[in-house]
Design an enzyme around this catalytic site. Structure first.
Site, PDB file in Angstrom:
ATOM      1  N   SER A 286       0.819  -1.220   0.000  1.00 32.00           N
ATOM      2  CA  SER A 286       0.000   0.000   0.000  1.00 32.00           C
ATOM      3  C   SER A 286       0.847   1.261   0.000  1.00 32.00           C
ATOM      4  CB  SER A 286      -0.924   0.015   1.217  1.00 32.00           C
ATOM      5  OG  SER A 286      -1.826  -1.058   1.173  1.00 32.00           O
TER       6      SER A 286
ATOM      7  N   HIS B  33      14.253  48.844  18.697  1.00 38.32           N
ATOM      8  CA  HIS B  33      13.972  48.637  20.125  1.00 38.32           C
ATOM      9  C   HIS B  33      12.728  49.407  20.553  1.00 38.32           C
ATOM     10  CE1 HIS B  33      17.958  46.791  20.423  1.00 38.32           C
ATOM     11  NE2 HIS B  33      18.402  47.838  19.740  1.00 38.32           N
TER      12      HIS B  33
ATOM     13  N   SER C 128     -16.773  46.673  16.469  1.00 40.31           N
ATOM     14  CA  SER C 128     -16.845  46.300  17.878  1.00 40.31           C
ATOM     15  C   SER C 128     -18.305  46.223  18.279  1.00 40.31           C
ATOM     16  CB  SER C 128     -16.118  47.330  18.747  1.00 40.31           C
ATOM     17  OG  SER C 128     -16.422  47.149  20.115  1.00 40.31           O
TER      18      SER C 128
ATOM     19  N   ASN D 165     -11.151  47.503  13.171  1.00 39.04           N
ATOM     20  CA  ASN D 165     -10.095  46.636  13.706  1.00 39.04           C
ATOM     21  C   ASN D 165      -9.249  46.018  12.592  1.00 39.04           C
ATOM     22  OD1 ASN D 165     -10.954  47.056  16.354  1.00 39.04           O
ATOM     23  ND2 ASN D 165     -12.410  45.357  16.259  1.00 39.04           N
TER      24      ASN D 165
ATOM     25  N   VAL E 161      -1.548  10.603  10.345  1.00 40.41           N
ATOM     26  CA  VAL E 161      -0.913  11.917  10.448  1.00 40.41           C
ATOM     27  C   VAL E 161      -0.849  12.596   9.082  1.00 40.41           C
ATOM     28  CG1 VAL E 161       1.283  13.066  10.898  1.00 40.41           C
ATOM     29  CG2 VAL E 161       0.365  11.439  12.552  1.00 40.41           C
TER      30      VAL E 161
END
Length: 462
Positions: free
Chosen positions: A126, A174, A300, A308, A347
């Site tokens: 298979s 930063h 909202s 948004n 899987v």
């Protein structure tokens, strides 16, 4: 799937996002896997018929009939295959084996007692069929659906890069104000990164490898039946004729290192898009980017004013899920207990789910990119309010003029302080420099201090 059916789907991939994942159905569905298995079995049967050693002969009419079994494979055919596996169909009792069901399905395509019937699935295990079928579907899903979607994202970024190549904005390193850049150049960085990622995915797709070595990868059954046939040579020709590279050394299972490499290539591309999602989300938050408000849309449930950045957020969530799945798949499919265990079979059926999350992520970020444009006034105001960023240029020009205290002078003026452009002009007035240098310094502005950012956009390929 009907709208009602989709509301009861276990996964949002076939429910809420069914419209976005639909292009993957021919490659990621169970019916798609059945069709690919039929293709492998048919072409293998025809290859056996072309061997001088076998007594099998298949005429052109029968060849066309057999090829039509996969070329015209439809929902009714898939239902027949499934019935053979689960409940029985026609002369066949339930096989409880999906590949055996395909073998019996092919028997139904031939007249009773046809000479070819005993040769269907001859000498195969298979996994010989499955490893090839999965790779054919993976290859075509990548080439026909996922790469075009990524190319669309890359094109949208390149278009933004060219349109806004000269649009200056404050940069942040930063999280702090840093040397200005242009919005176009920043989008060009992402377009360039995706170029490399797309090439990597394409290369991994081209290197998918198939096997055809029997139950333990030794061609034992084939060799027992026809010891004078060079079966490894036959297998190589068969696999490469399917458009795959050939894997000569295997157990019963294909080692799947090729799939793992492809999954890793997708994870790399997804990380780039995730980085883009985060940056554009922050640009929206900082109002550097304005968003087009869709008519009738609610931002909202309680704050009517909100628009948004949901496309970037949705892309981020789906690509994060995709990368989790892709990492799991890459680690799992490359292992097997001794010569074979079946855990990888279930899987591998989830490869399509990982690809579906990728596709949603790519189409969502493309939607997001189509809705945003730079808010030029906000960018200009922030540049004007952050004159300290020209300090780098000031100290560099003074270094050029031989001032060994240049860095320290600018640091004393600016570090941790709020300064104005007039503070810099006072500094320039007190400097012992040629008037030409003083004029050069006085001409510095945050908006004009973008180096060759605009020209760098030209590094993008068309």
């Amino acid at each position: 799937m009907t709208t009602v059916d989709s509301l009861y789907a276990v996964s949002p991939l076939d429910g809420r996002y069914a419209g976005r994942t639909e292009p993957l159905r021919p490659y990621a569905s169970e019916a798609g896997l059945m069709q690919a298995r039929v293709r492998v079995e048919v072409e293998y049967l025809l290859a056996l018929a072309d061997l001088e050693a076998t007594p099998l002969s298949i005429d052109e009419e029968t060849r066309a009939t057999l090829r039509a079994a996969y070329e015209e494979f439809d929902a009714e055919d898939a239902a027949v295959v499934k019935a053979i596996e689960t409940t029985g169909h026609g002369p066949f009792e339930a096989t409880n084996h999906d590949v055996k069901a395909v073998e019996y399905f092919l028997r139904l395509q031939l007249p009773d007692e046809h000479d070819a019937v005993p040769w269907i699935h001859f000498g195969l295990t298979s996994e010989d069929v499955n490893n090839l079928a999965h790779r054919l579907n993976v290859r075509d899903a990548v080439r026909e659906v996922l790469l075009p979607a990524l190319e669309d994202v890359r094109k949208a970024l390149a278009d933004q890069a060219r349109e806004y190549r000269d649009r200056p904005m404050l940069a942040r390193t930063h999280g702090q104000p840093a040397t200005p850049t242009t919005f176009g150049k920043e989008m060009a960085v992402y377009a360039s990164r995706l170029d490399t990622a797309i090439d990597r995915i394409s290369d991994a797709t081209d290197r998918l490898r198939g096997k055809l070595g029997g139950a333990s990868g030794t061609y034992a059954a084939h060799h027992a039946a026809y010891p004078d046939v060079d079966w490894p040579v036959f297998a190589r020709a068969f696999v490469t004729d399917l458009g795959l590279d050939f894997e000569p050394l295997t157990t019963q299972v294909n080692p799947c290192d090729d799939l793992a490499a492809l999954f890793d290539a997708f994870r790399g591309a997804n990380q780039i898009v995730l980085d883009l999602d985060l940056d554009d989300w922050l640009y929206v938050s900082d109002r550097y980017l304005g968003q087009e408000a869709a008519a009738g849309e609610t931002g909202s449930s309680t704050m009517p004013h909100k628009v948004n950045p949901i496309d970037f957020e949705n892309s981020e969530g789906n690509l994060s899920k995709a990368n989790s799945d892709l990492q799991f798949l890459g680690e799992y499919v490359t292992t097997s207990r001794l010569q074979r265990d079946l855990s990888d079979s279930t899987v591998k059926r989830n490869i399509g789910a990982a690809f579906a999350h990728c596709l949603i992520g790519y189409t969502k970020v493309e939607d997001g990119l189509a809705k945003v444009t730079p808010t030029e006034q906000v960018m200009d105001d922030e540049l004007a309010a952050t004159p300290e960023v020209i300090g780098e240029a000031v100290q560099t020009i003074l270094r050029r003029e031989g001032r060994d205290d240049a860095y320290e002078q600018v640091k004393a003026l600016t570090r941790g302080k709020r300064v104005t452009i007039d503070d810099f002009r006072d500094l320039f007035a007190d400097l012992d420099v040629d008037e030409g240098v003083r004029e050069e310094l006085l001409a510095l502005t945050p908006a004009g201090y973008t180096g060759v950012a605009a020209e760098l956009v030209d590094e993008l390929d068309e």
